[in-house]
Design an enzyme around this catalytic site. Structure first.
Site, PDB file in Angstrom:
ATOM      1  N   LYS A  11      34.868  71.446 118.035  1.00 27.24           N
ATOM      2  CA  LYS A  11      34.281  72.474 116.850  1.00 27.24           C
ATOM      3  C   LYS A  11      34.334  74.361 118.538  1.00 27.24           C
ATOM      4  O   LYS A  11      34.693  73.880 119.678  1.00 27.24           O
ATOM      5  CB  LYS A  11      32.358  72.965 117.011  1.00 27.24           C
ATOM      6  CG  LYS A  11      31.940  72.037 115.999  1.00 27.24           C
ATOM      7  CD  LYS A  11      30.849  71.269 116.030  1.00 27.24           C
ATOM      8  CE  LYS A  11      30.061  70.299 114.563  1.00 27.24           C
ATOM      9  NZ  LYS A  11      29.566  70.455 114.303  1.00 27.24           N
ATOM     10  N   TYR A  51      31.066  72.407 104.782  1.00 28.05           N
ATOM     11  CA  TYR A  51      29.974  71.872 104.966  1.00 28.05           C
ATOM     12  C   TYR A  51      29.249  72.358 102.963  1.00 28.05           C
ATOM     13  O   TYR A  51      28.325  72.496 103.678  1.00 28.05           O
ATOM     14  CB  TYR A  51      28.983  73.354 105.923  1.00 28.05           C
ATOM     15  CG  TYR A  51      29.600  72.490 107.458  1.00 28.05           C
ATOM     16  CD1 TYR A  51      29.294  71.588 107.729  1.00 28.05           C
ATOM     17  CD2 TYR A  51      30.102  74.068 108.170  1.00 28.05           C
ATOM     18  CE1 TYR A  51      29.476  70.528 109.083  1.00 28.05           C
ATOM     19  CE2 TYR A  51      30.314  73.553 109.460  1.00 28.05           C
ATOM     20  CZ  TYR A  51      29.722  71.404 109.781  1.00 28.05           C
ATOM     21  OH  TYR A  51      30.536  71.139 111.330  1.00 28.05           O
ATOM     22  N   ARG A 104      28.041  63.352 122.487  1.00 31.23           N
ATOM     23  CA  ARG A 104      27.257  64.933 123.278  1.00 31.23           C
ATOM     24  C   ARG A 104      26.070  64.836 123.749  1.00 31.23           C
ATOM     25  O   ARG A 104      25.899  65.852 124.201  1.00 31.23           O
ATOM     26  CB  ARG A 104      26.552  64.809 121.208  1.00 31.23           C
ATOM     27  CG  ARG A 104      27.462  65.763 120.067  1.00 31.23           C
ATOM     28  CD  ARG A 104      26.722  65.173 118.834  1.00 31.23           C
ATOM     29  NE  ARG A 104      27.239  65.592 117.785  1.00 31.23           N
ATOM     30  CZ  ARG A 104      27.473  65.551 116.129  1.00 31.23           C
ATOM     31  NH1 ARG A 104      26.717  64.595 116.013  1.00 31.23           N
ATOM     32  NH2 ARG A 104      28.170  66.771 115.393  1.00 31.23           N
ATOM     33  N   ASN A 118      27.306  71.749 119.085  1.00 28.94           N
ATOM     34  CA  ASN A 118      26.589  69.995 119.511  1.00 28.94           C
ATOM     35  C   ASN A 118      28.147  69.713 118.882  1.00 28.94           C
ATOM     36  O   ASN A 118      29.117  68.515 119.219  1.00 28.94           O
ATOM     37  CB  ASN A 118      25.893  68.685 117.958  1.00 28.94           C
ATOM     38  CG  ASN A 118      26.631  69.600 116.898  1.00 28.94           C
ATOM     39  OD1 ASN A 118      27.913  69.548 116.772  1.00 28.94           O
ATOM     40  ND2 ASN A 118      25.921  69.076 116.181  1.00 28.94           N
ATOM     41  N   HIS A 121      32.785  67.746 115.025  1.00 27.20           N
ATOM     42  CA  HIS A 121      32.386  67.150 113.682  1.00 27.20           C
ATOM     43  C   HIS A 121      33.134  65.874 113.944  1.00 27.20           C
ATOM     44  O   HIS A 121      33.891  65.690 114.131  1.00 27.20           O
ATOM     45  CB  HIS A 121      32.745  68.166 112.760  1.00 27.20           C
ATOM     46  CG  HIS A 121      33.142  67.851 111.226  1.00 27.20           C
ATOM     47  ND1 HIS A 121      32.210  67.419 110.772  1.00 27.20           N
ATOM     48  CD2 HIS A 121      33.697  66.869 110.542  1.00 27.20           C
ATOM     49  CE1 HIS A 121      31.763  66.724 109.356  1.00 27.20           C
ATOM     50  NE2 HIS A 121      33.304  66.446 109.331  1.00 27.20           N
ATOM     51  N   GLU A 132      37.450  66.286 103.575  1.00 32.41           N
ATOM     52  CA  GLU A 132      37.727  67.149 104.512  1.00 32.41           C
ATOM     53  C   GLU A 132      39.228  66.636 104.904  1.00 32.41           C
ATOM     54  O   GLU A 132      39.567  67.979 105.383  1.00 32.41           O
ATOM     55  CB  GLU A 132      37.030  66.556 105.791  1.00 32.41           C
ATOM     56  CG  GLU A 132      35.261  66.879 105.542  1.00 32.41           C
ATOM     57  CD  GLU A 132      34.042  66.048 107.136  1.00 32.41           C
ATOM     58  OE1 GLU A 132      34.804  65.090 107.360  1.00 32.41           O
ATOM     59  OE2 GLU A 132      33.390  66.035 106.102  1.00 32.41           O
TER      60      GLU A 132
HETATM   61  P1  DAT Z   1      26.096  66.063 112.232  1.00 27.67           P
HETATM   62  O1  DAT Z   1      27.251  67.772 112.486  1.00 27.67           O
HETATM   63  O2  DAT Z   1      26.009  65.295 112.837  1.00 27.67           O
HETATM   64  O3  DAT Z   1      27.345  65.632 110.770  1.00 27.67           O
HETATM   65  P2  DAT Z   1      25.372  67.019 109.793  1.00 27.67           P
HETATM   66  O4  DAT Z   1      25.938  67.058 108.463  1.00 27.67           O
HETATM   67  O5  DAT Z   1      23.446  67.278 109.456  1.00 27.67           O
HETATM   68  O6  DAT Z   1      25.165  66.729 111.508  1.00 27.67           O
HETATM   69  O7  DAT Z   1      24.840  68.922 110.036  1.00 27.67           O
HETATM   70  C1  DAT Z   1      26.232  69.837 110.316  1.00 27.67           C
HETATM   71  C2  DAT Z   1      26.013  70.698 111.192  1.00 27.67           C
HETATM   72  O8  DAT Z   1      24.586  71.730 111.751  1.00 27.67           O
HETATM   73  C3  DAT Z   1      25.207  69.844 112.392  1.00 27.67           C
HETATM   74  O9  DAT Z   1      26.724  69.221 113.811  1.00 27.67           O
HETATM   75  C4  DAT Z   1      24.677  71.085 112.929  1.00 27.67           C
HETATM   76  C5  DAT Z   1      24.479  71.195 112.246  1.00 27.67           C
HETATM   77  N1  DAT Z   1      22.944  71.566 111.897  1.00 27.67           N
HETATM   78  C6  DAT Z   1      22.574  70.311 111.291  1.00 27.67           C
HETATM   79  N2  DAT Z   1      21.255  70.291 110.764  1.00 27.67           N
HETATM   80  C7  DAT Z   1      20.654  71.183 111.689  1.00 27.67           C
HETATM   81  C8  DAT Z   1      19.331  71.702 112.226  1.00 27.67           C
HETATM   82  N3  DAT Z   1      17.764  71.122 111.627  1.00 27.67           N
HETATM   83  N4  DAT Z   1      19.092  72.598 112.897  1.00 27.67           N
HETATM   84  C9  DAT Z   1      19.825  73.456 113.147  1.00 27.67           C
HETATM   85  N5  DAT Z   1      21.762  73.278 112.893  1.00 27.67           N
HETATM   86  C10 DAT Z   1      21.755  71.806 112.312  1.00 27.67           C
HETATM   87 MG    MG Z   2      27.726  65.786 109.026  1.00 30.41          MG
END
Ligand code: DAT
Ligand code: MG
Length: 138
Positions: A11, A51, A104, A118, A121, A132
């Site tokens: 990212k 997303y 991370r 973080n 992805h 994707e």
């Molecule tokens: P991941 O990237 O671990 O698959 P995800 O798909 O649930 O996590 O979410 C996509 C991204 O969105 C994640 O990398 C960071 C952000 N994100 C997710 N949940 C969040 C939250 N509760 N508050 C802030 N950012 C969040």
């Molecule tokens: Mg995800």
């Protein structure tokens, strides 16, 4: 179990902090194969599709803004159980809670923003990997 492919993104925070090499090193050291790699300034449309599961959530707009804040390194990588395996290398979503030893957990922290920055992805299932990879590489 035969080899599968996943989408890995470094990212904008990872690229800006000069961590692309360190992240690729960890993927290669694990024994996964890099199949394709490109540097992308992602258009909003691509990020919305990528997303789509998070549309309507409070962090969605900040997430798209963050993902638009600089170049992203997109990686097509291959290996046995790489989808689970890379998620495990990446660590859990919140860098503060991600286990030491993970990308991370070792390299990220909470920046006190409304979105988690973080570093990486990784696709979370074979279905999302296919979807994707088609978005980022076809
Ligand atoms: P991941 O990237 O671990 O698959 P995800 O798909 O649930 O996590 O979410 C996509 C991204 O969105 C994640 O990398 C960071 C952000 N994100 C997710 N949940 C969040 C939250 N509760 N508050 C802030 N950012 C969040
Ligand atoms: Mg995800």
């Amino acid at each position: 179990m035969s080899a599968e492919e996943t989408l890995i993104l470094v990212k904008p925070d990872g690229v800006k902090r000069g961590l692309t090499g360190e992240i690729l090193r960890r993927v290669e050291a694990k024994g996964y194969e890099l199949v394709d790699i490109r540097l992308v300034e992602a258009p909003r449309q691509l990020l919305e599709a990528h997303y789509e599961e998070h549309q309507g959530k409070p962090f969605f707009e900040p997430l798209l803004e963050f993902m638009s804040s600089g170049p992203i390194v997109a990686i097509r990588a291959r290996g046995n159980r790489i989808i689970e395996g890379f998620r495990s290398l990446a660590g859990s979503t919140e860098p503060t809670l991600a286990a030491p030893g993970t990308i991370r957990g070792d390299l990220g922290r909470d920046w006190g923003l409304s979105v988690q920055q973080n570093l990486v992805h990784g696709s979370d299932s074979t279905l999302s990997a296919e979807r994707e990879l088609a978005l980022w590489f076809d």
